[in-house]
Design an enzyme around this catalytic site. Structure first.
Site, PDB file in Angstrom:
ATOM      1  CB  SER A 110      -1.344   1.492   8.616  1.00 36.84           C
ATOM      2  OG  SER A 110      -1.708   0.510   7.808  1.00 36.84           O
ATOM      3  CE1 TYR A 133      -4.422  -0.463   1.365  1.00 37.32           C
ATOM      4  CE2 TYR A 133      -3.456  -0.810   3.669  1.00 37.32           C
ATOM      5  CZ  TYR A 133      -3.372  -0.428   2.328  1.00 37.32           C
ATOM      6  OH  TYR A 133      -2.147  -0.264   1.936  1.00 37.32           O
ATOM      7  CB  THR A 159      -5.488   3.435   0.906  1.00 33.82           C
ATOM      8  OG1 THR A 159      -4.694   4.453   1.696  1.00 33.82           O
ATOM      9  CG2 THR A 159      -4.085   2.876  -0.065  1.00 33.82           C
ATOM     10  CE  LYS A 224      -1.105   6.700   0.744  1.00 35.81           C
ATOM     11  NZ  LYS A 224      -0.750   5.768   0.000  1.00 35.81           N
ATOM     12  CG  HIS A 248       0.839   1.345  -2.215  1.00 37.30           C
ATOM     13  ND1 HIS A 248      -0.524   1.419  -1.898  1.00 37.30           N
ATOM     14  CD2 HIS A 248       1.223   0.403  -1.418  1.00 37.30           C
ATOM     15  CE1 HIS A 248      -0.708   0.792  -0.808  1.00 37.30           C
ATOM     16  NE2 HIS A 248       0.320   0.125  -0.401  1.00 37.30           N
ATOM     17  NE  ARG A 251       5.265  -1.929  -0.225  1.00 39.27           N
ATOM     18  CZ  ARG A 251       6.360  -2.239   0.382  1.00 39.27           C
ATOM     19  NH1 ARG A 251       7.738  -1.698   0.751  1.00 39.27           N
ATOM     20  NH2 ARG A 251       6.071  -3.704   0.971  1.00 39.27           N
ATOM     21  CG  ASP A 279       2.180   8.434  -1.076  1.00 41.19           C
ATOM     22  OD1 ASP A 279       1.993   8.117  -2.143  1.00 41.19           O
ATOM     23  OD2 ASP A 279       1.534   7.518  -0.094  1.00 41.19           O
ATOM     24  CB  ILE A 282       9.042  12.354  -0.804  1.00 40.09           C
ATOM     25  CG1 ILE A 282       8.240  12.965  -1.568  1.00 40.09           C
ATOM     26  CG2 ILE A 282       9.718  13.465   0.146  1.00 40.09           C
ATOM     27  CD1 ILE A 282       6.971  13.692  -0.991  1.00 40.09           C
ATOM     28  NE  ARG A 303      10.249   1.592   0.073  1.00 40.35           N
ATOM     29  CZ  ARG A 303       9.449   1.962  -0.899  1.00 40.35           C
ATOM     30  NH1 ARG A 303       9.353   3.261  -1.356  1.00 40.35           N
ATOM     31  NH2 ARG A 303       8.731   0.987  -1.693  1.00 40.35           N
TER      32      ARG A 303
END
Length: 348
Positions: A110, A133, A159, A224, A248, A251, A279, A282, A303
């Site tokens: 990230s 980002y 992203t 993404k 996301h 969120r 994603d 899952i 997560r």
């Protein structure tokens, strides 16, 4: 928080162990979005996706290996780019990187990693991917990107689905986004101007910025946060090598569609030559199988890996990945699929 619970034997066990060990405020931050309308839609979409048993099929010698952008991986599950992993365990992203390597997989670092990019890359042993980002300007974004390149990343996941700032956890002094520049001053707004349209969105990326980023690097570039097929087509036309279908984790926009529901139209729109990953939502190896059956080339696991990290560091992440892979293999065998390629729509 020190909590003694029985040794986890399932992904659900790791979730409960993480919940018990993390401060309630931190657990709420991690779990945010799972119970939003979008998060519930993710779960409902997976639960509604059927898998057809095919007994008597000879699947001896089957495997979960895939090739993605020239890289051979033992399974189609990449560790998703989650921020500030030292919040959950002192070893942070290094632990996740070691676990990904131990399970013959790949990690996406990230932009908001809590450890230096090169430290994480050394722990990974294989060149990791990098989630970028936008940093409010091309100059700031270039500086961050150059730091990731210096660490030897092999692919970039841009992203773009969270340009509007959300409420965030107050970070402890010892944890932060150590690879970022100091925060820029917020834009001064005149009377009557909107904090969103005249503030945050002024610093958000556009299609022209995507084209600029494409010109910046020859590395594989994935976009993404795509849920609309027209956006996926536009991304490919502007030079993206792959798409990550994502909401996301529920969120950002509560009313967004489930990632799994959006996937087939995007796969159809971009055609068979463009890898499409998925994603959001899952929780099991069966969910991985469902995503592959809907057209995904691979998936990102978020997560559940952090549940493993909070529960037992690198070993916990590795065990969660192994549990997911075991569940995927069992599901594949029951459905008569001896390879990931055999799962994709249109396969015999």
């Amino acid at each position: 928080m020190n909590v003694t619970l029985p040794a986890p034997r399932s992904i659900a066990d790791y979730r409960e162990l993480a919940r018990a060990r993390l401060h309630p405020e931190l657990w709420q931050y991690l779990d945010d979005g799972r119970d939003s309308p979008c998060g519930r839609a993710n779960r409902a979409a997976f639960d509604a996706a059927p898998l057809m048993p095919r007994p008597l099929t000879d699947v001896r010698g089957g495997h979960t290996r895939i090739e993605l952008f020239g890289e051979l991986l033992g399974h189609p599950m990449l560790l998703a780019p989650l921020a500030y992993q030292r919040l959950y365990h002192p070893d942070g992203e290094q632990a996740s990187a070691m676990a990904a390597n131990a399970q013959d997989g790949q990690m996406i670092i990230s932009s908001l990693a809590s450890q230096p990019f090169d430290t994480i890359a050394r722990a990974a042993e294989r060149a990791p991917w990098f989630q970028l980002y936008w940093q409010g300007s091309r100059d700031a974004t270039r500086r961050l990107f150059d730091r990731a390149l210096a660490a030897g990343v092999r692919a970039v996941v841009f992203t773009v689905d969270a340009p509007v700032k959300q409420s965030a956890l107050a970070l402890p002094a010892q944890v932060g986004a150590v690879n970022l520049d100091a925060p820029a001053r917020p834009i001064a707004l005149a009377d009557g101007q909107s904090q969103v349209f005249d503030g945050w969105m002024v610093q958000a990326p556009t299609w022209d910025d995507l084209a600029w980023l494409r010109d910046l690097t020859p590395l594989p570039l994935l976009l993404k946060g795509v849920l609309h097929p027209d956006d996926a087509v536009q991304a490919v036309r502007r030079g993206c090598d792959g798409i990550v279908v994502s909401n996301h984790g529920g969120r950002v926009l509560p009313g967004a569609p489930a990632s799994l529901s959006a996937l087939p139209a995007i796969v159809s729109a971009v055609g068979p030559g463009v890898p499409v990953l998925l994603d959001s939502g899952i929780d099991s190896g069966i969910d991985v199988h469902r995503a592959l059956a809907a057209g995904a080339h691979a998936v990102l696991i978020g997560r559940p890996c952090i549940w493993g990290l909070a529960g037992n560091g690198a070993l916990g992440v590795a065990q969660v990945m192994r549990l997911l892979r075991d569940e995927l293999e069992q599901s594949m065998a029951l459905c008569g699929h001896a390879s990931v390629a055999a799962i994709r729509p249109g396969s015999p």
